[in-house]
Design an enzyme around this catalytic site. Structure first.
Site, PDB file in Angstrom:
ATOM      1  N   LYS B 184      22.264  13.591  12.275  1.00  0.00           N
ATOM      2  CA  LYS B 184      23.816  13.384  12.483  1.00  0.00           C
ATOM      3  C   LYS B 184      24.219  12.144  11.766  1.00  0.00           C
ATOM      4  O   LYS B 184      23.827  11.123  11.782  1.00  0.00           O
ATOM      5  CB  LYS B 184      23.886  13.188  13.960  1.00  0.00           C
ATOM      6  CG  LYS B 184      25.360  13.162  14.165  1.00  0.00           C
ATOM      7  CD  LYS B 184      25.605  12.501  15.498  1.00  0.00           C
ATOM      8  CE  LYS B 184      25.886  11.160  15.314  1.00  0.00           C
ATOM      9  NZ  LYS B 184      27.129  10.560  14.783  1.00  0.00           N
ATOM     10  N   GLY B 236      20.404   2.099  13.507  1.00  0.00           N
ATOM     11  CA  GLY B 236      21.866   1.449  14.091  1.00  0.00           C
ATOM     12  C   GLY B 236      21.982   0.217  15.068  1.00  0.00           C
ATOM     13  O   GLY B 236      21.052  -0.327  14.988  1.00  0.00           O
ATOM     14  N   SER B 237      22.711   0.395  16.136  1.00  0.00           N
ATOM     15  CA  SER B 237      23.003  -1.027  16.975  1.00  0.00           C
ATOM     16  C   SER B 237      21.952  -0.858  17.643  1.00  0.00           C
ATOM     17  O   SER B 237      21.374  -0.134  18.223  1.00  0.00           O
ATOM     18  CB  SER B 237      24.429  -0.847  17.349  1.00  0.00           C
ATOM     19  OG  SER B 237      24.430   0.095  18.344  1.00  0.00           O
ATOM     20  N   THR B 238      21.522  -2.289  18.082  1.00  0.00           N
ATOM     21  CA  THR B 238      20.664  -2.486  19.257  1.00  0.00           C
ATOM     22  C   THR B 238      20.906  -1.799  20.483  1.00  0.00           C
ATOM     23  O   THR B 238      20.248  -1.297  21.208  1.00  0.00           O
ATOM     24  CB  THR B 238      20.457  -4.026  19.303  1.00  0.00           C
ATOM     25  OG1 THR B 238      19.824  -4.298  18.102  1.00  0.00           O
ATOM     26  CG2 THR B 238      19.454  -4.290  20.396  1.00  0.00           C
ATOM     27  N   GLY B 241      20.324   1.949  20.430  1.00  0.00           N
ATOM     28  CA  GLY B 241      19.065   1.927  20.323  1.00  0.00           C
ATOM     29  C   GLY B 241      18.277   1.866  21.798  1.00  0.00           C
ATOM     30  O   GLY B 241      17.429   2.794  21.984  1.00  0.00           O
ATOM     31  N   GLU B 258      15.461   1.572  14.142  1.00  0.00           N
ATOM     32  CA  GLU B 258      15.694   0.408  13.325  1.00  0.00           C
ATOM     33  C   GLU B 258      16.879  -0.058  13.695  1.00  0.00           C
ATOM     34  O   GLU B 258      17.886   0.492  13.268  1.00  0.00           O
ATOM     35  CB  GLU B 258      15.345   0.973  11.722  1.00  0.00           C
ATOM     36  CG  GLU B 258      15.204   0.128  10.513  1.00  0.00           C
ATOM     37  CD  GLU B 258      16.638  -0.677  10.171  1.00  0.00           C
ATOM     38  OE1 GLU B 258      16.918  -1.570  10.684  1.00  0.00           O
ATOM     39  OE2 GLU B 258      16.884  -0.212   9.119  1.00  0.00           O
ATOM     40  N   CYS B 292      21.604  -4.356   8.113  1.00  0.00           N
ATOM     41  CA  CYS B 292      20.955  -4.917   9.397  1.00  0.00           C
ATOM     42  C   CYS B 292      19.991  -5.770   8.900  1.00  0.00           C
ATOM     43  O   CYS B 292      19.851  -6.852   9.664  1.00  0.00           O
ATOM     44  CB  CYS B 292      20.181  -3.736   9.855  1.00  0.00           C
ATOM     45  SG  CYS B 292      19.342  -2.665   8.641  1.00  0.00           S
ATOM     46  N   GLU B 389      24.885 -10.336  15.931  1.00  0.00           N
ATOM     47  CA  GLU B 389      24.895  -9.803  14.652  1.00  0.00           C
ATOM     48  C   GLU B 389      26.385  -9.635  14.463  1.00  0.00           C
ATOM     49  O   GLU B 389      27.161  -8.810  15.278  1.00  0.00           O
ATOM     50  CB  GLU B 389      23.903  -8.621  14.755  1.00  0.00           C
ATOM     51  CG  GLU B 389      23.972  -7.904  13.483  1.00  0.00           C
ATOM     52  CD  GLU B 389      23.333  -6.562  13.031  1.00  0.00           C
ATOM     53  OE1 GLU B 389      23.283  -5.659  14.331  1.00  0.00           O
ATOM     54  OE2 GLU B 389      22.610  -6.463  12.208  1.00  0.00           O
TER      55      GLU B 389
END
Lengths: 319, 478
Positions: B184, B236-238, B241, B258, B292, B389
């Site tokens: 995706k 993607g974003s934490t 995740g 990641e 990132c 971030e």
């Protein structure tokens, strides 16, 4: 525009002795070779088109030190070169003149006559060019001879042997002596022969050494060794003159020489100037190309831009 | 930058790419409409122009795609590695052949400069496929046993910052090891993945081996939660995740994440200054800082702070912001209005918390999503902009006095993805690198990527490695 001054006073302490000079030069920030070359390559991808290209071509023509430095040089060859410098494109009188013609000292008088009234300067290599292997007295006599014959600019070579053996003060004092021999009438270009200095750290040190000794221009190379001007070593020298002016207020010119043959190359160097030293250096008082075959390529590209057609080598003069 | 030497516009031609007015989902080798009939628009962030209308995947489509991938898995995994390699080499070559088209497409859909898509993204995409194609018939020699087996169906969710490159990082190792995939792409950048679907067809890849489902977070959630997915890979974003980790917990799915980063770029007083400045610029302004592993915290030794900042500001003044398709553009558009709002809010918070804000004189285009390159000085570890971030062109400058302090500050973050060290002293590089808790440590360079090098995080930057031999492990049953 800041004018060129005599040897910068702020460095009296630095040049007081061999050890202070060595400490200063070895204390300059190091150069990361990979990073320097990557930056030069990345500026080399700038796309210079249409109006920007026309500006760059005319600027580059006006910055050429049209050069002949052969054992076979004759008055006839030098006169032809002078005529070419004064009127690079006989079919288009709007073409700018080159900055100078560059010849050996014994050809200075002939060159002066050939460019008289055109505004083109006469530069002369001196100091036992290209090797520089002669006694200081001989080098100075060489310089005085060229100046007396009317040279507007002197292109000297540094003593690479002394530099590589760490005798920086000798190199420095020799430049100071040559500068003195130039008097007030001739501007001094100091050639490092970067191909022989070999490392970028050495090129940065040589740049500061030359500027501290009073160079009006720092110049990459003689054109007589395997590696001459490259985008990376020129970028490094542009950083040096930029930093030197920021520190002292004194502006010094840069002259890459040897190996620049195409308009594309020349434009890449102008991009380096523009984005490193800045637009104050976009003038033939502060930046030069030491070249011979480059001029004809610039003229062909200039014609192409004006007419939309590529004329070919029969439509520029062969000198 | 007003200069005598004013670069004339040098736009790359859009004519090399033919974007259709609409695209379907790519399932079982065919483009198809979404089951629910939903579509969404994808826009060019530099102009807000609508580029195309794309089918929006939902849970039902995810199920169809996973079934197709499951069906294809049996034959694909049974192929000899050399046969799978052939397909991957073919894909790599087609990517090279179509690289200009794909670069223009990526620049249009993402907003990043053509200089980057042309010179960084696309060469790396092709290199990644070439690299893993080489592994496909040598898996027995990779250190995971004599005949390591694939996992099955991989569900992969990728971000919008390097759309095609992240696809390559996910799909190349998965296919080389014999898995099939359902991927995706991000909702703001679906186009290059759909072009990749076309490349799979061009390469004759068996149906169902690669399935592409453009869509939003709900489609991603359905994919990672699907019962017949064996492997989940997410970049993607934490926050997302963490959600995925919760979803996957207690299942037999293998997971790699990641996630975010707050990379420290450490400049010691003996650094090669001019190259360090380039590295700092590349570290935080590459892809508008939407990276990132960006070097978003500059840790500079106090004794050279002023000198370095002067050089850095002078350099930033030469950055060229504008039309991403112009070959001379250094800084392109921010990917979306949403991301722009986030960057803007965090920068405002930086100011409110007392950090000093600076940007070069820089005119922003009237339409599209733009943010000027920005740096903050007088930043401390306590500032939000030193901790969170930002994922934008915003650099926080902090100082340190000793190497120990530099290491302590660099490690004092919830993240651990990247770091940089600038010094002429080799022994210091080795000493400091060994103490940094970061997945990638660059020395005297930054943001250098290569398919042979493993990439991944410590702490909240995720786990698992992509790239290199290590990248095979995530897709093997070991």
């Amino acid at each position: 525009m800041p004018t060129t001054a005599s040897p910068a006073q702020p460095f009296a302490d630095v040049t007081a002795s061999d050890s202070t000079l060595r400490r200063f030069l070895h204390g300059l920030p190091g150069v990361d070779a990979v990073g320097l070359e990557a930056r030069a390559a990345s500026l080399g991808t700038r796309s210079i088109k249409t109006t920007a290209k026309a500006y760059a071509i005319d600027l580059a023509i006006s910055m050429v030190d049209l050069t002949t430095l052969e054992g076979a040089d004759t008055p006839g060859k030098v006169r032809a070169l002078g005529a070419k410098a004064a009127h690079p494109d006989p079919t288009d009188r709007t073409t700018p003149t080159t900055a100078a013609v560059c010849v050996y000292p014994d050809m200075v008088a002939t060159a002066k006559e050939a460019v008289a009234g055109s505004g083109v300067k006469v530069a002369s290599v001196a100091t036992a060019f290209p090797a520089g292997r002669a006694a200081l007295a001989v080098k100075l006599a060489d310089v005085r001879d060229a100046v007396a014959a009317g040279a507007d600019e002197i292109d000297m070579v540094i003593d690479r042997g002394a530099f590589l053996s760490g005798d920086y003060l000798k190199v420095h004092d020799e430049i100071v002596a040559v500068k003195e021999a130039c008097g007030t009438s001739a501007r001094l270009k100091v050639i490092f022969e970067t191909g022989e200095l070999s490392t970028y750290d050495n090129i940065r040190r040589a740049s500061w050494l030359g500027m501290m000794a009073g160079a009006d221009f720092i110049k990459t190379s003689t054109g007589k060794v395997a590696v001459n001007a490259t985008p990376a070593n020129t970028l490094l020298m542009l950083e040096a003159v930029r930093d030197f002016r920021a520190q002292t207020g004194v502006q010094v010119g840069v002259k890459p020489a040897g190996g620049i043959r195409t308009t594309k190359d020349a434009i890449k160097f102008l991009v380096l100037v523009n984005e490193t030293a800045g637009e104050d250096w976009l003038d033939n008082h502060w930046f030069r190309f030491g070249a011979s075959s480059l001029l004809n390529d610039l003229l062909m590209q200039r014609q192409k831009l004006a007419t939309g057609r590529y004329s070919g080598p029969d439509y520029v003069t062969v000198d | 930058m007003a200069s005598a030497f004013d670069y004339a516009p040098a736009p790359e031609s859009r004519a090399v790419v033919d974007i259709a007015p609409s695209y379907g989902l790519f399932i079982d080798g065919e483009f198809t409409e979404a089951a629910a009939g939903k579509v969404f628009k994808t826009v060019s962030p530099s102009t807000e122009e609508v580029l195309s209308e794309v089918a929006q995947a939902g849970a039902e489509d995810v199920d169809r795609a996973v079934k197709a991938a499951r069906k294809a898995f049996e034959k694909w995994s049974a192929l000899p590695g050399s046969a799978r390699a052939k397909y991957l080499f073919r894909i790599a070559r087609i990517i090279q052949e179509r690289s200009r088209e794909l670069a223009v497409l990526e620049t249009l859909d993402n907003g990043k400069p053509i200089k980057e898509t042309r010179d960084a993204d696309l060469p790396l995409v092709a290199a990644h496929f070439f690299y893993y194609a080489g592994w496909a018939d040598k898996l027995g020699h990779a250190g995971f046993g004599t005949d390591p087996r694939p996992l099955g169906v991989a569900g992969q969710v990728i971000p919008w910052n390097f759309p095609l490159l992240m696809l390559a990082w996910k799909i190349a190792p998965a296919l080389a090891t014999g898995n099939t995939v359902v991927l995706k792409p991000a909702e703001t950048t679906p186009l290059s993945a759909l072009f990749f679907a076309d490349i799979c067809r061009q390469a004759g890849l068996p149906k169902g081996v690669v399935n592409i489902l453009p869509g939003y977070g709900d489609a991603g959630a359905a994919l990672v939660a699907h019962r017949d997915v064996n492997k989940v890979a997410f970049t993607g974003s934490t926050n997302v995740g963490k959600e995925i980790a919760r979803t996957v917990a207690g299942t037999r799915k293998k997971l790699t994440l990641e996630l975010g980063g707050k990379g420290a770029n450490i400049v010691f007083d003996d650094a090669p200054i001019d190259q360090a400045v380039e590295g700092i610029v590349n570290g935080i302004f590459f892809n508008q800082g939407q990276v990132c592993c960006a070097g978003s915290r500059l840790l500079v030794q106090e004794s050279i702070h002023d000198e370095l900042l002067d050089s850095l500001k002078r350099r930033l003044s030469t950055l060229r912001l504008g039309d991403p398709l112009d070959k001379n553009t250094d800084i392109g558009a921010i990917n979306s209005a949403e991301q722009l709002a986030r960057i803007t809010a965090l920068a405002e918070q930086g100011e409110a918390e007392g950090a000093e804000r600076w940007s070069p004189a820089c005119e922003l285009p009237g339409s599209g999503y733009w943010f000027a390159p920005t740096l903050f000085t007088n930043v401390t570890q306590a500032h939000t902009i030193a901790r969170d971030e930002i994922f934008g062109p915003v650099l926080s400058v902090l100082t340190f006095r000793t190497p120990d302090e530099a290491v302590a500050k660099a490690n004092n973050t919830a993240y651990g993805l990247s770091a940089g060290i600038w010094t002429e002293k080799g022994s210091r590089i080795l000493a400091v690198a060994g103490k940094l808790r970061a997945g990638v440590v660059w020395s005297n360079t930054f943001n250098k990527f290569d398919p042979t090098s493993p990439f991944g995080g410590f702490k909240e930057s995720g786990f698992g490695r992509e790239g290199g031999r290590h990248g095979l492990e995530a897709y093997l049953d070991v």
